[in-house]
Scaffold this motif. Sequence first.
Motif, PDB file in Angstrom:
ATOM      1  N   UNK B 120       0.846  -1.211   0.000  1.00 22.67           N
ATOM      2  CA  UNK B 120       0.000   0.000   0.000  1.00 22.67           C
ATOM      3  C   UNK B 120       0.878   1.257   0.000  1.00 22.67           C
ATOM      4  N   UNK B 121       1.869   1.288   0.896  1.00 24.79           N
ATOM      5  CA  UNK B 121       2.773   2.447   0.956  1.00 24.79           C
ATOM      6  C   UNK B 121       3.501   2.642  -0.364  1.00 24.79           C
ATOM      7  N   UNK B 122       3.980   1.522  -0.919  1.00 22.86           N
ATOM      8  CA  UNK B 122       4.705   1.583  -2.183  1.00 22.86           C
ATOM      9  C   UNK B 122       3.824   2.102  -3.307  1.00 22.86           C
ATOM     10  N   UNK B 123       2.574   1.629  -3.359  1.00 24.21           N
ATOM     11  CA  UNK B 123       1.660   2.063  -4.423  1.00 24.21           C
ATOM     12  C   UNK B 123       1.343   3.548  -4.287  1.00 24.21           C
ATOM     13  N   UNK B 124       1.065   3.994  -3.063  1.00 29.22           N
ATOM     14  CA  UNK B 124       0.811   5.435  -2.848  1.00 29.22           C
ATOM     15  C   UNK B 124       2.044   6.228  -3.289  1.00 29.22           C
ATOM     16  N   UNK B 125       3.218   5.727  -2.899  1.00 28.58           N
ATOM     17  CA  UNK B 125       4.472   6.399  -3.270  1.00 28.58           C
ATOM     18  C   UNK B 125       4.628   6.504  -4.780  1.00 28.58           C
ATOM     19  N   UNK B 129       4.754   9.732  -7.059  1.00 26.34           N
ATOM     20  CA  UNK B 129       5.940   9.849  -7.916  1.00 26.34           C
ATOM     21  C   UNK B 129       5.523  10.190  -9.355  1.00 26.34           C
ATOM     22  N   UNK B 130       4.505   9.467  -9.860  1.00 30.53           N
ATOM     23  CA  UNK B 130       4.053   9.631 -11.257  1.00 30.53           C
ATOM     24  C   UNK B 130       3.702  11.086 -11.563  1.00 30.53           C
ATOM     25  N   UNK B 131       3.066  11.753 -10.599  1.00 34.91           N
ATOM     26  CA  UNK B 131       2.623  13.127 -10.858  1.00 34.91           C
ATOM     27  C   UNK B 131       3.649  14.168 -10.402  1.00 34.91           C
ATOM     28  N   UNK B 132       4.343  13.858  -9.313  1.00 33.18           N
ATOM     29  CA  UNK B 132       5.274  14.838  -8.732  1.00 33.18           C
ATOM     30  C   UNK B 132       6.554  14.980  -9.557  1.00 33.18           C
ATOM     31  N   UNK B 133       7.099  13.866  -9.999  1.00 38.07           N
ATOM     32  CA  UNK B 133       8.407  13.906 -10.681  1.00 38.07           C
ATOM     33  C   UNK B 133       8.380  14.794 -11.936  1.00 38.07           C
ATOM     34  N   UNK B 134       7.397  14.621 -12.842  1.00 38.53           N
ATOM     35  CA  UNK B 134       7.416  15.509 -14.015  1.00 38.53           C
ATOM     36  C   UNK B 134       7.199  16.971 -13.648  1.00 38.53           C
ATOM     37  N   UNK B 317       9.824   7.510  -3.116  1.00 37.70           N
ATOM     38  CA  UNK B 317       9.886   8.961  -3.345  1.00 37.70           C
ATOM     39  C   UNK B 317      11.312   9.502  -3.273  1.00 37.70           C
ATOM     40  N   UNK B 318      12.202   8.769  -2.586  1.00 40.36           N
ATOM     41  CA  UNK B 318      13.580   9.270  -2.485  1.00 40.36           C
ATOM     42  C   UNK B 318      14.272   9.259  -3.844  1.00 40.36           C
TER      43      UNK B 318
END
Lengths: 154, 504
Positions: B120-125, B129-134, B317-318
């Motif tokens: 669950x934590x990994x999926x949320x991460x 990540x998908x939206x934050x990184x770009x 996220x790191x």
Amino acid sequence: MKRADLITGALLFVVAAYITHTAYGLTLWTTGRDSAPGPGFVPFVAGLSVMILSVALIIRALLSKETVNEKIFTKEKLKPLIIIGGGALGASLLVDYLGFILSMGLMGGFLTFALSEKRNWIHIAAITVIIPIAFHFIFTVGLSARLPVGIFGI
Amino acid sequence: MEALQNLFSIGFQVAFQPMNLFYCLLGVMAGTTIGVLPGLGPSAGLAVLLPLTFGMDPTAGIILLAGIYYGSMYGGSLTSIMINTPGAPSSVATAIDGYQMTLQGRVGPAMGMDAFASFIGGTVGIIIFTFLAPMLAGVAIAFGPPEYFALMILGLTALVSMAGDDPIKGYISAFIGLFLAMVGLDLVTGAPRFTYGSLRLMGGFNFIPVTMGLFGISEIIISSIGKEKKLHIPTENLKLRKLLPSWQDWKDSRIGLIVGSLSGSAVGVLPGAGATIASFIAYDSTKKLAKNKEQFGKGAIAGVAAPESANSSASILSMVPMLTLGVPGSASTAIMMGALLMFGMRPGPLLFDNNPEFVWGLVGSMYIGNFFLIIASLLLVPIFARIVLVPRGLLNAVVMAFILIGAYSLDNSMFTVFMTLIFGVVGVILKFLKIPVVPLVLALVLGRLMEISLRQSLIMSQGSAFIFFSRPISGTLMAISIIAVLYPFIKKLIQKSRNTSKES
């Protein structure tokens, strides 16, 4: 850690002073239109910073109220360092004669022998044989790595 | 929406290629195994297995490394729960209640919740990540050399201040790393620095033998000190049916899962903070919010769910600052960044535009890898658990041989093997002296980039260092860096004054 910090601080100070001195001999700053740090600038800053920090380490150790000096290099701590470091170094020196893969097998066997509390000769023999075979398939066959061969042609 | 489009049209297409699927599965399995192995954490695991990626396609290589990374982060928590021996510092918080559950005969639900929380934590991460990184890459495109220099300074100072106990030793380590990065030919003038006429040193210190020595060899040596513990693994309670948490367990864990996933994502993206701090923040916050506070520390299942979901989301996220800004925030991401540089990739905002298949392939693979991880962790837990029982001597012999052969295959040179051995011994001595090695590795990876940014900035400003403080972004980053440098000292002063006021 008091004594260890004092010795570490003193040694680091000497090394850092050497780095700072050598870096000073390189160009610290280029002048002219593109005035900028030269090749010696960052090593100079790094060396100088370590000098300052090592003095801080020495002062902190001197001011420390610690009375018990924990031994850093005990026999128990040094034993694996000597076994593993020595084993790896010995195997590396054998590479020219036995080839890389066989040397690693011998090192594996030696380390299993020397590091195990209960010596299981089946484990030791298996590791000595399995490491060369497995590594041959992974590295030489799978990853096409060119490893030095020895007198046995492997 | 563009992010979703890229994920589906590029990311999953790349990630579902058979070879990439294979490397993803291999990475997850190898990572979990490494996490379970005593003495080897994620950084050591990455350093040891890095040679497997030599000659690989960069996308496949990063998919494999990412799998090893998050797999080992999860694997470390298994030993926390079973034998109260965390495989990595980020799993320490999981051990508090996890091991208590094992003692109470509830190892099955603890391991099951650990796996689900990680998923669950990994999926949320990954979703964040998908939206934050770009988005972050888009912002960072406007960064110039002063901003990059300030960012790298922030990365280093934050790491030393937040992750280490002793800032003086942390900064010594960072400056040693910075010095090592300077060895070799100067990139601008071509002047040799500290090479002493050696052709080998002209190219500088390659970070791979340094990390394999500092993390791999030194970990093996340190883990061989002292007597081997006799372990009992409760494998009879690890069958699939016994792993599934009950409805009540889920109910008790829901706050922990939410708090852990979100706080882990928020903390994980910060340079230097990482999964360890995230897991403790999640544990403490969940304890404060829980109705059964008194159960924490005595086997509360939320005490497993919260830190593990935070650990998982933070580790995902790191990777954001490393990929989007080119500034890794931890040892593991520094190793991954070094690998990217080895592949010929330049991490940073342009990576998204120049190599979309690489970045989105990695993102796609993390969704898939997370599924592999939950399936493997539920079905193969009894096997992973038995790995702990492999005799230490046998394990260390194999890993050592793997490191040396990996070092040799880097450039077919025994010089690299000897350099790896030397750094292994250096790593052990640094650990004995309680000097952290992570700042050294981070500074080694960032050193040359920092020097270039510094020079470019000072050419822009005609030699004035004021440029770092006069531009809004670099000024803010430098201000935060100064706070990060002062933070440990201020914290000590506050603690001292509190202690004296208590005594009086």
